[in-house]
Design an enzyme around this catalytic site. Structure first.
Site, mmCIF file in Angstrom:
data_model
loop_
_atom_site.group_PDB
_atom_site.id
_atom_site.type_symbol
_atom_site.label_atom_id
_atom_site.label_comp_id
_atom_site.label_asym_id
_atom_site.label_seq_id
_atom_site.Cartn_x
_atom_site.Cartn_y
_atom_site.Cartn_z
ATOM 1 N N ASP A 173 31.466 50.602 34.595
ATOM 2 C CA ASP A 173 31.477 49.156 34.795
ATOM 3 C C ASP A 173 30.158 48.524 34.360
ATOM 4 O O ASP A 173 29.937 47.339 34.542
ATOM 5 C CB ASP A 173 31.773 48.826 36.268
ATOM 6 C CG ASP A 173 32.457 47.477 36.429
ATOM 7 O OD1 ASP A 173 32.924 46.921 35.428
ATOM 8 O OD2 ASP A 173 32.511 46.974 37.568
ATOM 9 N N ASP A 178 31.144 50.720 40.879
ATOM 10 C CA ASP A 178 31.821 49.639 41.582
ATOM 11 C C ASP A 178 32.913 50.207 42.475
ATOM 12 O O ASP A 178 33.979 50.594 42.003
ATOM 13 C CB ASP A 178 32.419 48.654 40.575
ATOM 14 C CG ASP A 178 33.172 47.523 41.263
ATOM 15 O OD1 ASP A 178 32.889 47.271 42.454
ATOM 16 O OD2 ASP A 178 34.024 46.899 40.607
ATOM 17 N N ASP A 233 35.483 42.526 45.061
ATOM 18 C CA ASP A 233 35.689 43.314 43.846
ATOM 19 C C ASP A 233 35.538 42.455 42.592
ATOM 20 O O ASP A 233 35.676 42.952 41.485
ATOM 21 C CB ASP A 233 37.071 43.973 43.866
ATOM 22 C CG ASP A 233 37.180 45.130 42.878
ATOM 23 O OD1 ASP A 233 36.120 45.630 42.455
ATOM 24 O OD2 ASP A 233 38.305 45.517 42.530
ATOM 25 N N LYS A 235 26.250 42.611 32.463
ATOM 26 C CA LYS A 235 26.709 43.137 33.756
ATOM 27 C C LYS A 235 26.504 44.645 33.781
ATOM 28 O O LYS A 235 27.118 45.375 33.013
ATOM 29 C CB LYS A 235 28.187 42.801 33.962
ATOM 30 C CG LYS A 235 28.819 43.481 35.177
ATOM 31 C CD LYS A 235 30.333 43.299 35.197
ATOM 32 C CE LYS A 235 30.993 44.178 36.255
ATOM 33 N NZ LYS A 235 32.473 44.092 36.235
ATOM 34 N N GLU A 288 32.675 41.228 41.698
ATOM 35 C CA GLU A 288 31.221 41.209 41.877
ATOM 36 C C GLU A 288 30.446 40.948 40.591
ATOM 37 O O GLU A 288 29.334 40.423 40.618
ATOM 38 C CB GLU A 288 30.766 42.541 42.488
ATOM 39 C CG GLU A 288 30.620 43.715 41.528
ATOM 40 C CD GLU A 288 31.905 44.089 40.804
ATOM 41 O OE1 GLU A 288 31.821 44.450 39.619
ATOM 42 O OE2 GLU A 288 32.987 44.027 41.422
ATOM 43 N N ARG A 311 30.768 38.855 38.138
ATOM 44 C CA ARG A 311 30.458 37.459 37.824
ATOM 45 C C ARG A 311 29.318 36.929 38.690
ATOM 46 O O ARG A 311 28.596 36.012 38.291
ATOM 47 C CB ARG A 311 31.709 36.595 37.963
ATOM 48 C CG ARG A 311 32.269 36.463 39.354
ATOM 49 C CD ARG A 311 33.721 36.034 39.366
ATOM 50 N NE ARG A 311 34.571 37.090 38.808
ATOM 51 C CZ ARG A 311 35.879 36.995 38.680
ATOM 52 N NH1 ARG A 311 36.506 35.896 39.060
ATOM 53 N NH2 ARG A 311 36.579 37.986 38.170
ATOM 54 N N LYS A 315 38.502 49.471 46.281
ATOM 55 C CA LYS A 315 39.488 49.937 45.301
ATOM 56 C C LYS A 315 40.251 51.120 45.908
ATOM 57 O O LYS A 315 39.645 52.024 46.475
ATOM 58 C CB LYS A 315 38.795 50.375 44.007
ATOM 59 C CG LYS A 315 38.124 49.243 43.238
ATOM 60 C CD LYS A 315 37.459 49.759 41.978
ATOM 61 C CE LYS A 315 36.686 48.676 41.264
ATOM 62 N NZ LYS A 315 37.551 47.651 40.668
#
Length: 512
Positions: A284, A266, A344, A261, A346, A348, A273
């Site tokens: 991230d 993010d 949020d 990932k 995202e 996965r 957020k």
């Protein structure tokens, strides 16, 4: 990409004084140092400085290289709950004192306890020292590497000569991982992330392929492109999929497949957020960074019989008028209709498409095992603290995949906690109507959701189209690795140094 080179030194007496300029001694006590003159000196100094034996102290010592002697006490090491990180912690303090004193080529001596937990303690001390010395890429580029990272080599007294290459390769991978993870979102925007990988593997046996054509990405990685949708208006923020592949020169006996990932930033997307939650979200991409780091170690060690394939999704989850939103239904690369529960969640989505491609390659692979690595859930950090969370399927559990990684991590100071995939996780993400096949997540934070770091693995299994055969021998061993709690030192995602977890434990498991 320089880093302090590990050098195997047979003994203190064999070390040429002109080659080294400090001596770090790490021990539970200092009653028996590697040289009688040092032992006598410390015995006398303890009458003058009562800090010796209680905290890390630097002394001027004529008997030490460069007249610099750093004494780093570990405290107790043989209690039930002690582990090799007791040594790693003091190694970080000691190397910082050596650097502050002006040393650039320190020697390190370790009084190793006669306990299996400390079988790799000297190597762990080196890796911890290198971690402490690392400085951010932007700082090195702005100020010069030698200005901020002056230490050139670390001599390891008593290290077997054949261990130095493994340590050097492991640290090279960890350093690449820290650079990719710990760099701000414009310096390491998706295309620049890809460029950094291309440069890192130039001239090695790892082949690199980068896909940036958005039309092709939309066909091959539809979930990833949903995450990237609002970033397309800014050319430098457009996504990239980076494929890394290592093939050994001889026959293949084992195949490892990794999905990473790489959320370079993010915002949370439409589920924005808030309350300062964006700070640190340039990290991230820690999972992708760890995948690239492990591949760097592979490239340097060139293991026989092992094939390693990785796909990294470098994406920015931006907010804007074209952002994807909750309630959308998007068909994954595997043909699974995914209902978006929260934008949020995202990471996965990115992983699912990468894993679907790797799943296809695994069909013809020799003895394959699949891994996803991600800073995926706050629940992992809440549930297991500073440890890596390993969530495995039945086939991986049968083969002891996570147990091997965790065992190696305990010895090498890169520890993990094991989790299992349960039927409740699959029930949690099941479709609520005939309109879709799977729900990506709920709309509450993972940290307050029961099994918040386990159920995403169930989603990945379904969305990536992994076989759920009842016959374990026909299933692909799969371990989801969540580094949300272990990815940075001290849990400070904005300012903490990236840890490069789980590069060390993977290298110790598969490359030794």
């Amino acid at each position: 990409m320089a880093y302090p080179t590990p050098v195997a030194v047979p003994s203190l007496q064999s070390a040429a004084p002109s080659d080294w300029d400090a001596l770090i001694c790490i021990a539970e006590n200092f009653r028996q140092l590697p040289d009688a003159a040092l032992t006598d000196f410390v015995s006398q100094q303890q009458w003058i400085d009562q800090r010796i034996g209680r905290e890390t102290v630097t002394s001027i010592c004529p008997a030490a290289p460069g007249q610099r002697l750093i004494l780093a006490p570990t405290g107790p090491l043989l209690r039930d709950f002690d582990d090799v990180r007791c040594i790693a912690d003091v190694a970080k303090i000691a190397i910082q004192q050596a650097k502050a004193a002006g040393a650039v080529r320190p020697l390190l001596w370790l009084q190793t306890p006669a306990d299996p937990r400390y079988s790799e303690a000297l190597a762990v001390a080196y890796l911890a020292a290198a971690q402490a010395l690392w400085q951010p890429l932007e700082g090195r580029e702005a100020r010069g590497e030698l200005q901020v990272e002056p230490v050139l080599a670390i001599g390891l007294i008593g290290l077997p000569a054949d261990e130095a290459n493994f340590l050097a390769a492991t640290e090279a991978g960890r350093r690449l991982a820290r650079d990719l993870c710990g760099t701000e979102p414009e310096r390491m925007a998706p295309l620049r992330f890809a460029d950094y990988c291309v440069d890192a593997f130039a001239g090695t046996d790892v082949k690199v392929k980068v896909e940036t054509n958005t039309e092709q990405l939309l066909v091959d990685y539809p979930l990833l492109m949903a995450v990237a949708r609002s970033s397309l208006a800014v050319p430098r923020h457009r996504p990239a999929v980076i494929r890394l592949e290592y093939n050994p020169s001889g026959p293949v006996s084992k195949t490892l497949l990794f999905a990473g990932k790489g959320l370079v930033y993010d915002t949370g997307g439409a589920d924005l957020k808030i309350n300062g939650g964006m700070a640190g979200m340039s990290r991230d991409k820690g999972g992708a960074a760890a995948v690239a780091g492990f591949m760097k170690t592979v490239a340097m060690l060139k293991p026989a019989g092992l094939k390693v394939v990785a796909e990294i999704g470098a994406v920015r989850n931006s907010i804007g008028s074209d952002a994807f939103v909750a309630d959308e239904i998007i068909t994954s690369h595997a043909g699974v209709r995914v209902r978006i529960g929260n934008t949020d969640a995202e990471g996965r989505l990115v992983l699912a498409d990468l894993m679907s491609h790797l799943r296809q390659q695994a069909k013809d692979a020799v003895n394959p095992a699949l891994f996803s690595i991600a800073t995926l859930t706050g629940h992992a950090a809440r549930a297991v603290g500073p440890y890596t969370a390993l969530v495995e399927n039945g086939a991986a559990r049968k083969n002891g995949v996570s147990a091997q990684i965790a065992q190696a991590g305990d010895i090498w100071g890169d520890p993990s906690e094991l989790s299992s995939s349960r039927r409740e996780d699959f029930a949690f993400i099941k479709a609520r109507s005939c309109a879709d096949d799977v729900l990506s997540c709920n709309n509450a934070p993972s940290s307050v959701t029961a099994r918040g770091h386990q159920f995403p693995m169930a989603f990945l299994v379904v969305a990536a189209g992994l076989d759920q055969s009842s016959a374990l021998e026909n299933s692909l061993p799969y371990v989801h690795i969540d580094i949300a709690g272990s990815g940075v030192d001290g849990g400070d995602w904005q300012h903490g140094k990236p840890s490069a977890a789980p590069v060390t434990s993977l290298a110790a498991t598969y490359l030794r």
